[in-house]
Design an enzyme around this catalytic site. Structure first.
Site, short mmCIF file in Angstrom:
data_model
loop_
_atom_site.label_atom_id
_atom_site.label_comp_id
_atom_site.label_asym_id
_atom_site.label_seq_id
_atom_site.Cartn_x
_atom_site.Cartn_y
_atom_site.Cartn_z
N LYS A 22 0.85 -1.21 0.00
CA LYS A 22 0.00 0.00 0.00
C LYS A 22 0.88 1.25 0.00
O LYS A 22 0.67 2.16 -0.81
CB LYS A 22 -0.88 0.01 1.24
N ASN A 23 1.88 1.28 0.87
CA ASN A 23 2.65 2.52 1.06
C ASN A 23 3.68 2.78 -0.02
O ASN A 23 4.33 3.82 -0.03
CB ASN A 23 3.28 2.54 2.46
N CYS A 116 -4.92 12.09 12.88
CA CYS A 116 -5.68 10.83 12.86
C CYS A 116 -5.52 10.20 14.24
O CYS A 116 -4.93 10.79 15.14
CB CYS A 116 -5.16 9.91 11.75
N ARG A 121 0.09 14.23 13.13
CA ARG A 121 0.51 14.02 11.74
C ARG A 121 0.73 15.36 11.00
O ARG A 121 0.10 15.63 9.97
CB ARG A 121 -0.49 13.16 10.98
N ASP A 304 4.73 0.42 12.09
CA ASP A 304 3.51 -0.22 11.57
C ASP A 304 3.41 -1.68 11.99
O ASP A 304 2.39 -2.33 11.71
CB ASP A 304 3.48 -0.14 10.04
N ARG A 396 -8.61 -0.62 4.69
CA ARG A 396 -7.76 0.42 4.08
C ARG A 396 -6.42 -0.15 3.66
O ARG A 396 -5.81 0.31 2.70
CB ARG A 396 -7.54 1.55 5.08
C1 EPZ Z 1 4.19 6.93 6.51
O1 EPZ Z 1 3.39 7.93 7.10
C2 EPZ Z 1 3.29 5.71 6.35
N1 EPZ Z 1 2.18 6.04 5.47
C3 EPZ Z 1 2.77 5.28 7.73
O2 EPZ Z 1 2.00 4.10 7.56
C4 EPZ Z 1 3.97 4.96 8.61
O3 EPZ Z 1 3.52 4.61 9.90
C5 EPZ Z 1 4.90 6.18 8.69
O4 EPZ Z 1 5.28 6.59 7.36
C6 EPZ Z 1 6.16 5.90 9.48
O5 EPZ Z 1 6.85 4.83 8.91
C7 EPZ Z 1 2.39 6.08 4.13
O6 EPZ Z 1 3.49 5.86 3.65
C8 EPZ Z 1 1.20 6.41 3.28
P1 EPZ Z 1 6.10 10.30 8.67
P2 EPZ Z 1 3.91 9.46 7.15
O7 EPZ Z 1 5.95 11.59 7.93
O8 EPZ Z 1 4.79 9.73 6.00
C9 EPZ Z 1 6.52 13.58 12.02
C10 EPZ Z 1 0.12 2.73 7.77
O9 EPZ Z 1 -0.39 2.16 8.74
N2 EPZ Z 1 6.37 14.57 10.94
O10 EPZ Z 1 7.26 9.41 8.34
O11 EPZ Z 1 2.73 10.33 7.36
C11 EPZ Z 1 5.24 12.79 12.27
O12 EPZ Z 1 4.40 13.49 13.16
C12 EPZ Z 1 0.59 4.16 7.91
O13 EPZ Z 1 0.28 2.22 6.65
C13 EPZ Z 1 6.48 15.92 11.25
O14 EPZ Z 1 6.70 16.29 12.39
O15 EPZ Z 1 4.78 9.45 8.49
C14 EPZ Z 1 5.77 11.51 12.88
O16 EPZ Z 1 5.99 11.72 14.26
C15 EPZ Z 1 0.34 4.71 9.30
N3 EPZ Z 1 6.34 16.84 10.24
C16 EPZ Z 1 7.13 11.31 12.19
O17 EPZ Z 1 7.45 12.59 11.61
C17 EPZ Z 1 6.10 16.46 8.95
O18 EPZ Z 1 6.01 17.36 8.07
C18 EPZ Z 1 7.12 10.28 11.07
O19 EPZ Z 1 6.04 10.61 10.23
C19 EPZ Z 1 5.97 15.09 8.65
C20 EPZ Z 1 6.12 14.15 9.67
#
Ligand code: EPZ
Length: 417
Positions: A22-23, A116, A121, A304, A396
């Site tokens: 998915k990702n 969420c 996020r 995850d 999802r």
């Molecule tokens: C991706 O989400 C995945 N989703 C998530 O999978 C996964 O849990 C996550 O990466 C971490 O591996 C997809 O790829 C579609 P991040 P993402 O930006 O990119 C902070 C699932 O179950 N952050 O890597 O949204 C954030 O708050 C989903 O399949 C900022 O502070 O996660 C978090 O603490 C859930 N500012 C950390 O970084 C930003 O601008 C990592 O988030 C962006 C992120």
């Protein structure tokens, strides 16, 4: 809404094929916006989030067709720079259209995705990076408005590793003037998969998979025909199911190299794991040993997989500590597991799990995608019946999970709630 009824106590065995990731599929499908021809994507999983992405891309003006696990997308008529709230709220990853829309249409108006269940996020790093590339960013009425006549390369440092932040900026920088360097970039296999597809489209991206990615902008990108990599989180979920039920499961069409952290921890928990090129066999132990985990950006233990591994620890022998360092609220599944008899104490971002001899089946509520999967896993080892409600969360990110579990001998039944 559907619910899933699980009868516990079965030992799982057999062979299942892992679906596309998915990702990886989400950013790769969205990267079609960077081209004006027909792109073909194979091994695309049949998931709600994929359908949401296809609806979103059609909203922007792309022509999308889904035929089984093959999706074709032609963004030649791309014309709508706006991604509305009612689409983006269904799937946060919609924010990934921001970079491509600014790169292709020189402007974008995308609804802020909001938080969420697992955390706030924020997307500040996406926006900071896009501004570094020369886009003018404004936040108005719950929308991000970005404009740039021409994006120009920049040196961007992420103060937090962000997967979709890295992906968004990689796509924007691919058509920028000059060289962009992304530092402290995400190293996930899904980031590498996107970079591979962009390079096949004519981009010049070096270093994906390391924390420094260099993108040399090109004037245009051409359509491709590619296949989506296997889903390491779906695979990991079934590997935990084998370990939980003292089972013997072989997963085909997977990428063992993407799951090293999990394999290491499952071996420490006592599972026997045999690896071949594209398959993994997991034989669960008689007695599950307690193992500590700490979620980290790739190649560390994936967040995850945290909820799923917690179920394994809840029936292990001894104490284990699970630290969640990526998201601030990713222990929602704990209260539901406690209702099934798990002995878990939360202290800040750490959960202390005292393994119990068994869990007891109960009606439980799913809250987010991976928490739903963990509740089904808990039902597999619980005494009696477990009813998991709100399984739309599961749909999802898992393709026909109950059918795959039934094929392995589990009693997992989906009924109308
Ligand atoms: C991706 O989400 C995945 N989703 C998530 O999978 C996964 O849990 C996550 O990466 C971490 O591996 C997809 O790829 C579609 P991040 P993402 O930006 O990119 C902070 C699932 O179950 N952050 O890597 O949204 C954030 O708050 C989903 O399949 C900022 O502070 O996660 C978090 O603490 C859930 N500012 C950390 O970084 C930003 O601008 C990592 O988030 C962006 C992120």
């Amino acid at each position: 809404m559907d619910k899933i009824i699980v009868e516990g106590g079965r030992t799982l065995s057999g062979v299942i094929a892992i679906s596309g990731a998915k990702n990886a599929a989400l950013p790769i499908l969205i990267s079609s916006l960077l081209t004006d021809g027909l792109n073909t994507y194979n091994n695309v999983p049949d998931l709600k989030d994929i359908h949401s992405t296809c609806v979103l891309l059609q909203n922007q003006g792309a022509h999308v067709e889904m035929n089984g696990d093959c999706v074709t997308i032609d963004a030649g008529d791309l014309h709508n720079p706006e991604a509305p709230y009612d689409l983006v709220r269904k799937m946060r990853a919609s924010i990934l259209v921001l970079g491509p829309l600014v790169a292709r249409l020189k402007k974008a108006r995308v609804s802020l995705p909001g938080g969420c269940a697992i955390g706030a996020r924020p997307i500040n790093l996406h926006l900071k990076g896009l501004a570094s590339l020369g886009a003018k960013i404004e936040l108005q009425h719950g929308y991000v408005e970005a404009k740039a006549d021409r994006l120009t390369g920049a040196d961007i440092f992420f103060d937090t590793v962000t997967v979709t932040g890295t992906e968004n900026l990689m796509m924007a920088a691919a058509l920028a003037d000059g060289v962009t360097v992304l530092r402290n970039a995400a190293r996930e296999p899904e980031v590498v998969a996107l970079a591979d597809v962009l390079n096949q489209m004519g981009a010049d991206i070096q270093g994906a998979g390391t924390s420094v990615i260099t993108i040399t902008g090109v004037s245009s990108l051409h359509p491709v025909s590619v296949s989506i990599i296997p889903d390491r989180i779906e695979a990991g979920t079934f590997m935990v199911a084998a370990a939980l039920t003292h089972g013997n499961i072989t997963l085909t069409h997977c990428e063992p190299g993407h799951m090293q952290a999990l394999i290491e921890k499952l071996r420490l928990a006592g599972a026997v794991i045999k690896i071949s090129d594209k398959s993994v066999q997991v034989i669960g132990p008689e007695r599950i040993a307690s193992v500590d985990i700490k979620t980290l950006p790739y190649p560390g233990f994936p967040t995850d997989m945290q909820a799923q591994f917690m179920v394994l620890m809840s029936v292990a022998s001894g104490l284990s500590i699970i630290s969640e360092t990526i998201f601030e609220n990713r222990f929602i599944h704990v209260s539901e597991l406690q209702r099934m008899g798990a002995d878990i104490t939360i202290s800040g971002n750490a959960a202390v799990i005292k393994g119990m001899p068994y869990l007891s089946g109960a009606p439980v509520m799913a809250s987010d995608l991976r928490a739903s999967a963990s509740l089904i896993l808990a039902g597999l080892v619980a005494q009696g019946q477990t009813e998991v409600h709100r399984v739309y969360h599961l749909d999802r990110g898992y393709e026909a999970m109950e059918k795959k579990f039934e094929k392995l001998g589990a009693s997992v039944l989906r009924v109308k709630d």
